[in-house]
Motif scaffolding. Structure first.
Motif, short mmCIF file in Angstrom:
data_model
loop_
_atom_site.label_atom_id
_atom_site.label_comp_id
_atom_site.label_asym_id
_atom_site.label_seq_id
_atom_site.Cartn_x
_atom_site.Cartn_y
_atom_site.Cartn_z
N PRO A 100 0.84 -1.20 0.00
CA PRO A 100 0.00 0.00 0.00
C PRO A 100 0.87 1.25 0.00
O PRO A 100 1.96 1.26 0.60
CB PRO A 100 -0.79 -0.14 1.31
N VAL A 101 0.43 2.28 -0.69
CA VAL A 101 1.28 3.43 -0.99
C VAL A 101 1.98 4.00 0.23
O VAL A 101 3.21 4.20 0.22
CB VAL A 101 0.46 4.53 -1.70
N GLU A 102 1.25 4.27 1.30
CA GLU A 102 1.87 4.89 2.47
C GLU A 102 2.88 3.95 3.14
O GLU A 102 3.93 4.38 3.62
CB GLU A 102 0.80 5.35 3.47
N GLN A 103 2.55 2.66 3.15
CA GLN A 103 3.48 1.69 3.74
C GLN A 103 4.73 1.57 2.87
O GLN A 103 5.85 1.45 3.37
CB GLN A 103 2.82 0.33 3.90
N MET A 104 4.53 1.64 1.55
CA MET A 104 5.68 1.58 0.64
C MET A 104 6.60 2.77 0.86
O MET A 104 7.83 2.63 0.87
CB MET A 104 5.22 1.53 -0.81
N PHE A 153 8.50 2.18 4.00
CA PHE A 153 9.52 1.16 3.76
C PHE A 153 10.71 1.78 3.03
O PHE A 153 11.87 1.56 3.41
CB PHE A 153 8.93 0.02 2.94
N HIS A 154 10.41 2.57 2.00
CA HIS A 154 11.50 3.17 1.22
C HIS A 154 12.29 4.17 2.06
O HIS A 154 13.53 4.25 1.94
CB HIS A 154 10.95 3.84 -0.02
N ARG A 155 11.59 4.97 2.89
CA ARG A 155 12.31 5.91 3.76
C ARG A 155 13.27 5.17 4.68
O ARG A 155 14.41 5.61 4.90
CB ARG A 155 11.31 6.73 4.57
N ALA A 156 12.81 4.02 5.23
CA ALA A 156 13.68 3.23 6.11
C ALA A 156 14.85 2.65 5.33
O ALA A 156 16.00 2.65 5.81
CB ALA A 156 12.87 2.11 6.76
N ARG A 157 14.58 2.18 4.10
CA ARG A 157 15.65 1.63 3.26
C ARG A 157 16.66 2.71 2.90
O ARG A 157 17.88 2.48 2.92
CB ARG A 157 15.02 1.04 2.00
N LYS A 158 16.15 3.90 2.61
CA LYS A 158 17.03 5.04 2.29
C LYS A 158 17.87 5.42 3.50
O LYS A 158 19.09 5.68 3.38
CB LYS A 158 16.16 6.23 1.85
N HIS A 159 17.25 5.44 4.67
CA HIS A 159 17.97 5.77 5.91
C HIS A 159 19.06 4.73 6.19
O HIS A 159 20.19 5.09 6.54
CB HIS A 159 16.97 5.83 7.07
N LEU A 160 18.72 3.47 5.99
CA LEU A 160 19.70 2.41 6.20
C LEU A 160 20.89 2.60 5.26
O LEU A 160 22.05 2.49 5.68
CB LEU A 160 19.06 1.04 5.97
#
Length: 375
Positions: free
Chosen positions: A289-293, A296-303
């Protein structure tokens, strides 16, 4: 768990332990499974000669007959009677592993603590020290490894069990035309783990430098244990997403396609970070779902930003005769770019199964202890 005191009670029959100022009764089912009866436990292998899964879950302890402080005869209502020596409890119950504890690190780590001499690995004390450092930090660097071709296989067999892949028993890392991987070019390689598209993923990577005539191409290393700890503290929601939602990793080559789905962060049953599977060149954002995606991407970017943060990274030239042994799930490796016109840069690499160094550590420690025992 420091001291364990065994308490035998006869009426009603019970075996209890006192540890860390708490008293715990050992259930009859737990005790019955751990019988030391030579008719039910092979003395050489310590493997059971009976099916412990078939024990009645309602089994009862009928009698407890103390012999000495740590021994007692126990009888159960299935007719089994055996002498128990409770000196085994420390190994069973102690939370302190027989292996070195994992130690997270950042750019401030003393790199000298990671470096060992290959010629000294024939000495058990030096070998144990190198194994201990690897188990603590996920990385060691061996110096003075002869630079003849395939020497890496000798080193691999010293530390564990070779894992063959579609790249062969070992692989060559140097620039070549029509490369099927960016590792075979002079381009910068960001922090990553190898082969996240495999199941299982190769546990350990060895990289042996045979020739390095370039000024660039510095090796970079980052410890995911430290990085993931910061991510969990600063973005707990994102951490949970990366830990629980699988992503697709895919590798395509001539005649080969490998695909698997797994979360980017890997933890044990206690929630401790074991490592990551991370390769921005090979993963795909999951359809959510868009907001969850977006989360997820923000966390991946932060990592990814943390993996590239100089506060966590160490970098150094891997010189001819040096070999890195890397926990491929825990420690991310990379490389700065280099100018291929400066000269040759040739490495050989291979993979090991993850459990090899732990086995070698236990067996080497046992050999040293045997030497210390009085004749």
């Amino acid at each position: 768990m420091n001291k364990i005191e065994v308490i035998f009670e006869q009426t009603p029959p019970a075996v209890k332990i006192r540890a860390n100022n708490a008293v715990t009764e050992l259930p009859a089912l737990w005790l019955r499974e751990r019988t030391q009866d030579p008719l039910q436990l092979d003395s050489n292998t310590q493997q059971r000669l009976f099916d412990s899964h078939a024990i009645d879950p309602e089994i009862l302890l009928l009698t407890v007959e103390p012999v000495v402080s740590n021994q007692a005869w126990l009888e159960f209502n299935d007719g089994h009677r055996a002498l128990y020596d409770f000196s085994f409890l420390r190994d069973e119950l102690d939370d302190d592993s027989a292996f070195p504890h994992v130690v997270g690190w950042n750019s401030q780590i003393d790199q000298a603590s990671l470096r060992f001499e290959w010629p000294e690995m024939s000495d058990n004390e030096h070998f144990l020290a190198a194994l201990g450092a690897y188990l603590k930090y996920g990385i060691i660097i061996l110096r003075n490894v002869p630079t003849d071709s395939e020497r890496i296989l000798e080193v691999a067999q010293k530390f564990g069990y070779l894992k063959e892949t579609n790249f062969g028993r070992y692989f060559e890392v140097y620039s070549k035309p029509n490369a099927n991987d960016l590792a075979y070019t002079g381009f910068h390689l960001g922090p990553h783990t190898d082969n996240p598209y495999r199941d299982p993923v190769p546990g350990i990577q060895l990289l042996h430098c045979l020739i390095n005539e370039t000024s660039g191409g510095l090796s970079t290393l980052v410890d995911s244990v430290s990085v993931v700890s910061e991510l969990a503290a600063k973005d707990p929601e994102g951490y949970q997403l990366l830990k629980n939602i699988p992503v697709k990793f895919r590798f395509i080559d001539k005649g080969t396609e490998l695909v698997t789905n797994r979360p980017m962060i890997n933890t044990d049953a206690q929630g401790r970070t074991l490592g990551v599977q991370y390769s921005p060149r090979l993963d795909g954002l999951p359809l959510l779902p868009v907001e969850q995606m977006k989360a997820f991407h923000r966390a991946r970017k932060h990592l990814g930003e943390l993996f590239c943060d100089p506060a966590y990274e160490i970098r150094f030239p891997l010189r001819a005769g040096e070999l890195m042994l890397i926990n491929n799930s825990r420690v991310l490796h990379g490389r700065t770019s280099f100018d291929q016109s400066q000269g040759r840069r040739h490495l050989q690499g291979c993979y090991l199964d993850l459990d090899g160094p732990r086995e070698r550590y236990a067996s080497t420690q046992f050999q040293l202890q045997k030497l210390e025992e009085p004749a």
